[in-house]
Design an enzyme around this catalytic site. Structure first.
Site, PDB file in Angstrom:
ATOM      1  NE  ARG A 181      47.205  48.609  34.267  1.00 24.46           N
ATOM      2  CZ  ARG A 181      46.217  47.775  34.486  1.00 24.46           C
ATOM      3  NH1 ARG A 181      45.348  47.519  33.533  1.00 24.46           N
ATOM      4  NH2 ARG A 181      46.073  47.212  35.651  1.00 24.46           N
ATOM      5  NE  ARG A 222      41.319  39.341  39.088  1.00 26.05           N
ATOM      6  CZ  ARG A 222      41.694  40.609  38.949  1.00 26.05           C
ATOM      7  NH1 ARG A 222      41.863  41.391  39.991  1.00 26.05           N
ATOM      8  NH2 ARG A 222      41.934  41.089  37.750  1.00 26.05           N
ATOM      9  CD  GLU A 225      44.457  52.673  37.755  1.00 26.63           C
ATOM     10  OE1 GLU A 225      43.225  52.633  37.594  1.00 26.63           O
ATOM     11  OE2 GLU A 225      45.153  51.662  37.881  1.00 26.63           O
ATOM     12  CG  HIS A 259      44.859  47.889  41.773  1.00 20.05           C
ATOM     13  ND1 HIS A 259      44.056  47.151  42.622  1.00 20.05           N
ATOM     14  CD2 HIS A 259      44.319  47.750  40.546  1.00 20.05           C
ATOM     15  CE1 HIS A 259      43.084  46.590  41.948  1.00 20.05           C
ATOM     16  NE2 HIS A 259      43.221  46.937  40.665  1.00 20.05           N
ATOM     17  CG  ASN A 291      45.517  49.319  30.031  1.00 19.56           C
ATOM     18  OD1 ASN A 291      45.989  48.188  29.841  1.00 19.56           O
ATOM     19  ND2 ASN A 291      44.741  49.599  31.054  1.00 19.56           N
TER      20      ASN A 291
END
Ligand code: ADP
Length: 400
Positions: free
Chosen positions: A89, A239, A382, A178, A7
């Site tokens: 990813r 955010r 993940e 996600h 990633n």
């Protein structure tokens, strides 16, 4: 069979090496502050203490070289050829990529075309892919997309109420993110409920630094809170989540802020950080306990917005077999889980307060016996999901 999951961020490289037969993580780590002074390499080998080493890493090429030196030195990988594949990813796959994809020269140029959709994430993901292809040309490299799971959204859920040509000519639509986590916990939830995934309806709440909710009908994502970018939806660590878009023009007109200033404000200085000055949920709780009104407000807003999405997704799904909490906050924050489930008896949601305090790992039901939907806490993984999808993609290629 070993699979390496990478990633790549703009100044970081996160990795996991998995042994797929025993589903075991052999080593996981993070090279951070690449290209900056004071790079660090944090890693942990199976059954050993975490390590942290100061390194001098100027770019992703050196980061991968450092990773392979460590893999060899620690004898978890003696030869690159032991790798069945590398799973990368990739944040944004646009509409083109709805499945894990073997990366070829053609795919690389299609991936390049997705950069305008995710200028904050995809360039770094691509950098990692290019470097890995240079250094491991013979190993199949698979791109696994955060957006792919949500490609099953119906048009009335993914379209914005904007002129049609913005969608047809400029790809302006909701994509969702996600997806790897929502898919992984959905599989585990169905297994736990002893139902086929294809007959299971879920609301999955991935609450980490970023946060999103998905409505899953018969195992497929039918709505999700993030949009064209990960900025839409829930209030997050830094955010804003949903805001009135006209605020952007107001900030530009009255405060003379540039697009870049506003983008930075909404992504990095809003959400919990904007409301109470902190983005880490543990520190927000500590602040609230010490009497901070702003921290209490941030917690109340965070939970309130999740509850609104839960209500909305009940309306989307009609029947909900389970609410699923996951991500660093969803898995660990019992206060937040309780706040999200409070006063939702109209939806048949009833939490067992003592089960909520200390749920078993990796899957626990924290609902009381009279709750209609189960309320599950599931540890997401993940990296494992990326490895499983990469493995399935290679198997499909080999069978074709
Ligand atoms: P990322 O989205 O970067 O993968 P994580 O899923 O690791 O993030 O979630 C990070 C968030 O989880 C942080 O806000 C952190 O404070 C929160 N968190 C971790 N452990 C706890 C805990 N025990 N209680 C409350 N929040 C926690």
């Amino acid at each position: 069979m070993k699979i390496l999951v990478l990633n790549a961020g703009s100044s970081s490289l996160k990795y996991s090496l998995l042994e797929m037969v025993q589903t075991k993580v052999l080593i996981a780590g993070l090279l951070d502050r690449i290209g900056e002074t004071g790079s660090v390499h944090r890693y942990q080998l199976a059954n050993e203490q975490p390590q942290q080493v100061a390194v001098n890493i100027e770019n992703h090429q050196q980061a991968l070289q450092a990773l392979f030196q460590l893999l060899t030195a620690s004898q978890v990988l003696t030869d690159q050829r032991e790798l069945a594949c590398i799973g990368h990813r990739v944040v944004h796959g646009g509409e083109h990529f709805s499945q894990p994809t073997l990366i070829t020269a053609d795919v690389l140029s299609q991936l390049n075309a997705t950069i305008p959709l995710a200028p904050l994430h995809n360039p770094a993901n691509l950098l990692g892919i290019r470097e890995a292809m240079q250094q491991m040309a013979d190993i199949p490299q698979i791109a696994v997309f955060d957006t792919a799971f949500h490609q099953s959204l119906p048009d009335y859920a993914y379209r914005y109420a904007l002129p049609g040509d913005l969608y047809t000519d400029h790809s302006v639509r909701r994509y969702g993110f996600h997806g790897t986590s929502h898919r992984y916990v959905a599989k585990l939830a169905a297994e736990f409920l002893a139902k086929p995934l294809a007959e299971t309806n879920l609301i999955t709440l991935h609450l980490g630094n970023g946060a999103s909710v998905a409505a899953i009908a018969n195992g497929r994502s039918v709505d999700t809170s993030m949009g064209m970018t990960p900025l839409e939806g829930l209030m997050m660590g830094s955010r804003s989540g949903d805001i009135d878009p006209a605020i952007v023009f107001y900030l530009s007109r009255t405060l003379d802020m540039s697009n870049a200033d506003i983008e930075n404000l909404l992504n990095k200085a809003s959400g919990c950080k904007g409301v109470c000055g902190e983005n880490d949920m543990r520190r927000i709780h500590a602040l609230a306990e010490s009497g901070s009104a702003e921290a209490k407000l941030a917690l109340a807003m965070y939970a309130y917005r999740i509850k609104k999405y839960i209500g909305a997704y009940f309306a989307v799904l009609n029947r909900v077999d389970a609410l699923v909490f996951t991500g660093g906050i969803g898995e660990n924050d019992h206060w937040l889980r309780a706040a999200c489930c409070e006063n939702l008896s109209i939806l048949g949601i009833s939490l067992d307060t003592s089960k909520n305090l200390n749920p078993a790992r990796p899957v626990a039901d924290i609902s009381s016996t009279d709750s209609k939907p189960a309320i599950l806490v599931i540890n997401t993984n993940e990296e494992l999901e990326i490895a499983l999808q990469a493995q399935a993609c290679v198997a499909k290629q080999n069978a074709a």
